[in-house]
Design an enzyme around this catalytic site. Structure first.
Site, PDB file in Angstrom:
ATOM      1  N   LYS A   7       0.848  -1.210   0.000  1.00  0.00           N
ATOM      2  CA  LYS A   7       0.000   0.000   0.000  1.00  0.00           C
ATOM      3  C   LYS A   7       0.878   1.253   0.000  1.00  0.00           C
ATOM      4  O   LYS A   7       0.628   2.200  -0.751  1.00  0.00           O
ATOM      5  CB  LYS A   7      -0.877  -0.012   1.241  1.00  0.00           C
ATOM      6  CG  LYS A   7      -1.417   1.326   1.678  1.00  0.00           C
ATOM      7  CD  LYS A   7      -2.257   1.248   2.930  1.00  0.00           C
ATOM      8  CE  LYS A   7      -1.458   1.401   4.192  1.00  0.00           C
ATOM      9  NZ  LYS A   7      -1.144   2.793   4.574  1.00  0.00           N
ATOM     10  N   ASN A   8       1.946   1.238   0.799  1.00  0.00           N
ATOM     11  CA  ASN A   8       2.765   2.452   0.968  1.00  0.00           C
ATOM     12  C   ASN A   8       3.745   2.690  -0.174  1.00  0.00           C
ATOM     13  O   ASN A   8       4.449   3.701  -0.176  1.00  0.00           O
ATOM     14  CB  ASN A   8       3.482   2.424   2.322  1.00  0.00           C
ATOM     15  CG  ASN A   8       2.497   2.586   3.467  1.00  0.00           C
ATOM     16  OD1 ASN A   8       1.326   2.895   3.246  1.00  0.00           O
ATOM     17  ND2 ASN A   8       2.945   2.354   4.686  1.00  0.00           N
ATOM     18  N   ASP A  52       5.746   0.344  11.962  1.00  0.00           N
ATOM     19  CA  ASP A  52       4.507  -0.296  11.497  1.00  0.00           C
ATOM     20  C   ASP A  52       4.405  -1.747  11.918  1.00  0.00           C
ATOM     21  O   ASP A  52       3.371  -2.374  11.690  1.00  0.00           O
ATOM     22  CB  ASP A  52       4.411  -0.209   9.965  1.00  0.00           C
ATOM     23  CG  ASP A  52       4.131   1.200   9.512  1.00  0.00           C
ATOM     24  OD1 ASP A  52       4.181   1.454   8.297  1.00  0.00           O
ATOM     25  OD2 ASP A  52       3.896   2.066  10.378  1.00  0.00           O
ATOM     26  N   ARG A  90      -8.046  -0.866   5.415  1.00  0.00           N
ATOM     27  CA  ARG A  90      -7.269   0.207   4.769  1.00  0.00           C
ATOM     28  C   ARG A  90      -5.976  -0.336   4.196  1.00  0.00           C
ATOM     29  O   ARG A  90      -5.477   0.170   3.202  1.00  0.00           O
ATOM     30  CB  ARG A  90      -6.910   1.307   5.781  1.00  0.00           C
ATOM     31  CG  ARG A  90      -8.099   2.031   6.344  1.00  0.00           C
ATOM     32  CD  ARG A  90      -7.674   3.243   7.096  1.00  0.00           C
ATOM     33  NE  ARG A  90      -6.787   4.081   6.268  1.00  0.00           N
ATOM     34  CZ  ARG A  90      -6.399   5.293   6.625  1.00  0.00           C
ATOM     35  NH1 ARG A  90      -6.773   5.789   7.792  1.00  0.00           N
ATOM     36  NH2 ARG A  90      -5.635   6.013   5.840  1.00  0.00           N
TER      37      ARG A  90
HETATM   38  C1  EPZ Z   1       4.743   6.772   6.382  1.00  0.00           C
HETATM   39  O1  EPZ Z   1       3.971   7.775   7.010  1.00  0.00           O
HETATM   40  C2  EPZ Z   1       3.828   5.560   6.290  1.00  0.00           C
HETATM   41  N1  EPZ Z   1       2.650   5.891   5.487  1.00  0.00           N
HETATM   42  C3  EPZ Z   1       3.403   5.141   7.701  1.00  0.00           C
HETATM   43  O2  EPZ Z   1       2.631   3.959   7.569  1.00  0.00           O
HETATM   44  C4  EPZ Z   1       4.652   4.831   8.521  1.00  0.00           C
HETATM   45  O3  EPZ Z   1       4.272   4.519   9.832  1.00  0.00           O
HETATM   46  C5  EPZ Z   1       5.578   6.052   8.522  1.00  0.00           C
HETATM   47  O4  EPZ Z   1       5.894   6.443   7.177  1.00  0.00           O
HETATM   48  C6  EPZ Z   1       6.883   5.771   9.252  1.00  0.00           C
HETATM   49  O5  EPZ Z   1       7.541   4.698   8.654  1.00  0.00           O
HETATM   50  C7  EPZ Z   1       2.772   5.920   4.140  1.00  0.00           C
HETATM   51  O6  EPZ Z   1       3.836   5.688   3.578  1.00  0.00           O
HETATM   52  C8  EPZ Z   1       1.529   6.244   3.373  1.00  0.00           C
HETATM   53  P1  EPZ Z   1       6.797  10.142   8.394  1.00  0.00           P
HETATM   54  P2  EPZ Z   1       4.521   9.297   7.027  1.00  0.00           P
HETATM   55  O7  EPZ Z   1       6.598  11.408   7.623  1.00  0.00           O
HETATM   56  O8  EPZ Z   1       5.325   9.565   5.831  1.00  0.00           O
HETATM   57  C9  EPZ Z   1       7.217  13.515  11.660  1.00  0.00           C
HETATM   58  C10 EPZ Z   1       0.837   2.524   7.936  1.00  0.00           C
HETATM   59  O9  EPZ Z   1       0.558   1.931   8.981  1.00  0.00           O
HETATM   60  N2  EPZ Z   1       7.013  14.474  10.551  1.00  0.00           N
HETATM   61  O10 EPZ Z   1       7.935   9.265   8.025  1.00  0.00           O
HETATM   62  O11 EPZ Z   1       3.346  10.177   7.310  1.00  0.00           O
HETATM   63  C11 EPZ Z   1       5.986  12.672  11.935  1.00  0.00           C
HETATM   64  O12 EPZ Z   1       5.091  13.336  12.795  1.00  0.00           O
HETATM   65  C12 EPZ Z   1       1.265   3.978   7.999  1.00  0.00           C
HETATM   66  O13 EPZ Z   1       0.862   2.011   6.794  1.00  0.00           O
HETATM   67  C13 EPZ Z   1       7.105  15.828  10.823  1.00  0.00           C
HETATM   68  O14 EPZ Z   1       7.341  16.245  11.956  1.00  0.00           O
HETATM   69  O15 EPZ Z   1       5.465   9.295   8.292  1.00  0.00           O
HETATM   70  C14 EPZ Z   1       6.582  11.434  12.567  1.00  0.00           C
HETATM   71  O16 EPZ Z   1       6.813  11.679  13.940  1.00  0.00           O
HETATM   72  C15 EPZ Z   1       1.047   4.568   9.369  1.00  0.00           C
HETATM   73  N3  EPZ Z   1       6.917  16.718   9.796  1.00  0.00           N
HETATM   74  C16 EPZ Z   1       7.930  11.280  11.858  1.00  0.00           C
HETATM   75  O17 EPZ Z   1       8.197  12.564  11.273  1.00  0.00           O
HETATM   76  C17 EPZ Z   1       6.655  16.306   8.509  1.00  0.00           C
HETATM   77  O18 EPZ Z   1       6.517  17.167   7.602  1.00  0.00           O
HETATM   78  C18 EPZ Z   1       7.934  10.232  10.734  1.00  0.00           C
HETATM   79  O19 EPZ Z   1       6.810  10.489   9.947  1.00  0.00           O
HETATM   80  C19 EPZ Z   1       6.564  14.912   8.265  1.00  0.00           C
HETATM   81  C20 EPZ Z   1       6.755  14.022   9.288  1.00  0.00           C
END
Ligand code: EPZ
Length: 428
Positions: A22-23, A309, A401
């Site tokens: 999915k990701n 995850d 999802r």
């Molecule tokens: C991706 O989410 C995945 N989703 C998530 O999978 C996964 O848990 C996550 O990466 C971490 O591996 C998809 O790929 C669609 P991040 P993402 O940006 O990109 C902070 C699932 O279960 N951050 O890597 O949204 C954020 O708050 C889902 O399939 C900022 O502060 O995660 C977090 O603490 C859940 N500012 C950390 O970085 C930003 O602009 C990592 O988030 C972006 C992120």
């Protein structure tokens, strides 16, 4: 309201097949916005988030065919005309990964209006790093009425250093950089396989990218991209979930159509616990657990570290291990929603900030439990597979999802699981 009814106690035996990631599929579908030509993606998982992405792209004027069954889980996307480059709140609120259209839209048409995603069960989920990167590339970004508006004549190459490692932030800005004027260097990038998968599609479309999958990515912008055909990676989190399902039930399970190289951190930890995990082929793993498991600590990290995850699923397994397991969640601020539900099934878990302490092994008993987010739902299914009695899981639309028809796949290897309601039932 969709529910699962699961009677625990059956060891899972046989072969279970993993769907596409999915990701990976979500950024790859967004990448189709970068060209007027057709993009064909194979091995697309039949999950709710993909349906949501299809609706999002169609709402902008894209033509999206999405076929399963004998259509080999394929989508064909053509964004020849983008009549309405707006990601509306009604769609974005159901899937925060909608922010992945921001970069490609600005790169392709010079403007984008994207509803701010808002938080979700596991955390605030800001996109400030996406915004900062686009501003460095020359976009003017304003925010009003809950929407971001980004505008530019043409993005220009920039040197971007991410304050924090962000998976979709890396993907979003990569998709912006491929059509920017000049060179973009991005540092402190995410190294997840899904970033590499997105880069592989972009390269097939004519992008010039070096270093995807490492922390430094270099992009030479081009003026246009052409269509391409690409096969999505297997879903490493679904595969990891099935490895734990085989272990927690004391079964003997072959996990097919996976990539063992993407599961190193999880396999190491499960092996340390006393689970037998062996690679049978480049796309096949076998998992067996025939001895008492012992407790092993985990701390979630960005790839190739232990994946956040897989944290909830691993915690379910830890309840069956002898000893004390420390589970540290470093990525998201609220990713222990599964703990209270596991405790209601008999687990002994205490949370202190970012650390959950699991004392095992504890026999689990069936209960009526509530799913709260995608991976917490998976954790509860795993616990129910080993619990004594019949567990009722409510709000399984969270599961739909990111897991394709999981009850059919698990039933196929001996689980006693059935769904009340129907797949893609409306999420109340
Ligand atoms: C991706 O989410 C995945 N989703 C998530 O999978 C996964 O848990 C996550 O990466 C971490 O591996 C998809 O790929 C669609 P991040 P993402 O940006 O990109 C902070 C699932 O279960 N951050 O890597 O949204 C954020 O708050 C889902 O399939 C900022 O502060 O995660 C977090 O603490 C859940 N500012 C950390 O970085 C930003 O602009 C990592 O988030 C972006 C992120």
């Amino acid at each position: 309201m969709d529910k699962f009814v699961i009677r625990g106690g059956n060891p899972l035996v046989g072969t279970i097949r993993v769907s596409g990631a999915k990701n990976s599929a979500l950024p790859c579908m967004a990448a189709a916005l970068l060209t007027e030509e057709e993009v064909i993606l194979e091995n697309i998982p039949q999950v709710r988030d993909i349906e949501t992405e299809r609706k999002l792209l169609e709402s902008m004027g894209a033509a999206v065919q999405l076929g399963y069954g004998r259509a080999q889980h394929r989508t064909t996307i053509c964004c020849k005309t983008l009549s309405d480059p707006i990601a509306k709140y009604e769609i974005v609120k159901t899937m925060r990964a909608s922010s992945l259209v921001l970069g490609p839209l600005v790169a392709r048409v010079g403007m984008a209006r994207v509803a701010l995603p808002g938080g979700c069960a596991i955390g605030g989920r800001p996109i400030d790093l996406h915004i900062k990167g686009l501003e460095k590339m020359g976009a003017t970004i304003t925010q009003e009425h809950g929407y971001l508006e980004a505008r530019t004549e043409r993005l220009k190459g920039a040197h971007i250093v991410f304050d924090k490692i962000t998976v979709t932030g890396t993907e979003d800005l990569l998709m912006a950089a491929v059509l920017a004027d000049g060179e973009t260097v991005m540092e402190n990038c995410a190294c997840e396989p899904e970033v590499s998968d997105t880069a592989a599609l972009l390269t097939a479309m004519g992008a010039k990218i070096e270093g995807a999958g490492t922390s430094t990515i270099r992009v030479q912008g081009v003026t246009r991209l052409h269509g391409a055909r690409h096969r999505i990676n297997p879903d490493r989190i679904e595969a990891g979930t099935f490895l734990i399902a085989g272990a927690i039930t004391g079964g003997d399970l072959i996990v097919d159509n996976c990539n063992p190289e993407h599961l190193g951190a999880l396999i190491d930890k499960m092996t340390e616990m006393g689970v037998h995990v062996e690679t049978l082929a480049p796309d096949q793993l076998r998992v067996r657990a025939d001895a008492q498991l012992k407790a092993v600590d985990i701390s979630t990290e960005e790839y190739p570290g232990f994946p956040t995850d897989m944290q909830a699923q691993f915690m379910a397994l830890a309840t069956q291990a002898d000893g004390v397991t420390q589970v540290k969640e470093n990525i998201f601020e609220n990713r222990f929603m599964h703990v209270q539900e596991l405790v209601r099934m008999g687990a002994n878990i205490k949370v202190d900030g970012r650390v959950a302490t699991v004392r095992g092994a504890t026999p689990l008993s069936s209960a009526a439990v509530m799913c709260s987010d995608l991976r917490a739902s998976a954790s509860l299914v795993l616990a129910a597979l080993v619990a004594d009695g019949e567990t009722i899981l409510d709000r399984v639309y969270h599961m739909d999802r990111g897991y394709e028809r999981i009850e059919e796949k698990l039933r196929g290897v001996g689980a006693q699981i059935r769904r009340l309601g129907n797949v893609f039932g409306s999420a109340q």
